[in-house]
Design a protein around this motif. Structure first.
Motif, PDB file in Angstrom:
ATOM      1  N   TYR A  76      58.383  60.706  11.207  1.00 37.84           N
ATOM      2  CA  TYR A  76      57.950  60.175  12.503  1.00 37.84           C
ATOM      3  C   TYR A  76      56.538  60.704  12.775  1.00 37.84           C
ATOM      4  O   TYR A  76      56.367  61.721  13.459  1.00 37.84           O
ATOM      5  CB  TYR A  76      58.899  60.620  13.617  1.00 37.84           C
ATOM      6  N   PRO A  77      55.512  60.043  12.237  1.00 43.73           N
ATOM      7  CA  PRO A  77      54.125  60.537  12.343  1.00 43.73           C
ATOM      8  C   PRO A  77      53.637  60.741  13.772  1.00 43.73           C
ATOM      9  O   PRO A  77      52.727  61.538  14.011  1.00 43.73           O
ATOM     10  CB  PRO A  77      53.309  59.433  11.646  1.00 43.73           C
ATOM     11  N   GLU A  78      54.240  60.030  14.728  1.00 48.65           N
ATOM     12  CA  GLU A  78      53.766  60.114  16.114  1.00 48.65           C
ATOM     13  C   GLU A  78      54.328  61.324  16.856  1.00 48.65           C
ATOM     14  O   GLU A  78      53.976  61.575  18.015  1.00 48.65           O
ATOM     15  CB  GLU A  78      54.148  58.831  16.869  1.00 48.65           C
ATOM     16  N   THR A  79      55.184  62.096  16.212  1.00 42.67           N
ATOM     17  CA  THR A  79      55.830  63.238  16.869  1.00 42.67           C
ATOM     18  C   THR A  79      54.811  64.303  17.261  1.00 42.67           C
ATOM     19  O   THR A  79      54.015  64.752  16.434  1.00 42.67           O
ATOM     20  CB  THR A  79      56.890  63.870  15.941  1.00 42.67           C
ATOM     21  N   ASN A  80      54.844  64.715  18.530  1.00 45.65           N
ATOM     22  CA  ASN A  80      53.927  65.741  19.018  1.00 45.65           C
ATOM     23  C   ASN A  80      54.567  67.123  19.091  1.00 45.65           C
ATOM     24  O   ASN A  80      53.963  68.125  18.735  1.00 45.65           O
ATOM     25  CB  ASN A  80      53.406  65.361  20.413  1.00 45.65           C
ATOM     26  N   ASP A  81      55.790  67.162  19.573  1.00 44.64           N
ATOM     27  CA  ASP A  81      56.440  68.454  19.794  1.00 44.64           C
ATOM     28  C   ASP A  81      57.948  68.292  19.632  1.00 44.64           C
ATOM     29  O   ASP A  81      58.577  67.530  20.362  1.00 44.64           O
ATOM     30  CB  ASP A  81      56.109  68.963  21.200  1.00 44.64           C
TER      31      ASP A  81
END
Length: 244
Positions: A76-81
């Motif tokens: 999930y490349p968009e994962t921030n935290d």
């Protein structure tokens, strides 16, 4: 620290190992097993995090949130935290130790996580997360993972604070001023139940939220009693406390 890279095959093998322990030890406590795939046939974040934390089990390692986030970003490349580790513990029942939370089983740095065991649920986990109002003693004990709601000692096992004593669970009041009935029962070990002497009112997590016996104020030191007096004096608008 860079994360350990795993192939889909390795992830699936680790997930199957988790399933074996889950069926043998954790399912009966209501621990929630994360789905491997979501409805779009993508690996779920919960499964990925749990797989990563169980690597090398039973010799697991301490993992940083950054490391977990890097691993999940591979899918999930968009994962921030990544917050899944915390939720898998308190909400879903997996015994994941979070750093900086007064843990006694293993020491973990603040912001880091480590899976402690796959053979016992998280101590504070309660089946169904919300405690159902029931007077069934078996159901109540199950909801609390067969542990004392106050100290966490498990029924039939050595007590946390008195290792020579076998833990026995007893029905205890959440509010001693109310009947011992559905919605007002928590399980306490013989040590915690005896020590309380009906002084406190508890919430579902056995946290003290009120004083049940006003006479117990007499045991407080003078400064505290004086503060209580000023609060009550102001609340009752300097009027007599005698009931009308």
């Amino acid at each position: 620290m860079s994360c350990t890279k795993l192939s889909i095959k390795e992830i699936k093998q680790q997930y199957l190992l988790i399933c074996e322990y889950y069926k043998k030890y954790l399912k009966k406590f209501g621990v929630k097993l994360p789905k491997f795939y979501d409805q779009n046939k993508k690996l779920t974040k919960n499964a990925l995090v749990l797989v990563y934390l169980t690597l090398g089990y039973p010799k697991t390692k301490e993992v940083t949130k950054t490391e977990l986030t890097q691993f999940v970003r591979g899918f999930y490349p968009e994962t921030n935290d990544v917050q899944q580790a915390r939720h898998l513990g308190a909400q879903d029942g997996w015994w994941i130790v979070a750093g900086g939370r007064d843990n006694v089983v293993i020491k973990v740095k603040r912001g880091n996580y480590q899976l402690y065991t796959l053979e016992q649920p998280y101590p504070a986990f309660k089946k169904g997360h919300r405690i159902a109002k029931t007077d069934s003693w078996d159901k109540i004990r199950e909801q609390y993972g067969f542990r004392c709601a106050t100290c966490g000692s498990r029924e039939g096992e050595p007590h946390f604070h008195w290792p020579a004593t076998k833990t026995k669970l007893q029905k205890a009041h959440k509010d001693p001023n109310q009947p011992l009935a559905a919605g007002n029962i928590i399980p306490q070990c013989q040590k915690c139940n005896r020590a309380d002497r009906n002084r406190w009112v508890y919430d579902d997590k056995s946290r003290v939220i009120k004083l049940a016996d006003a006479n117990f104020i007499k045991n407080f030191d003078k400064k505290v009693r004086w503060k209580i007096f000023k609060i009550l004096y102001q609340e009752f608008n300097k009027k007599s406390c005698v009931e009308k």
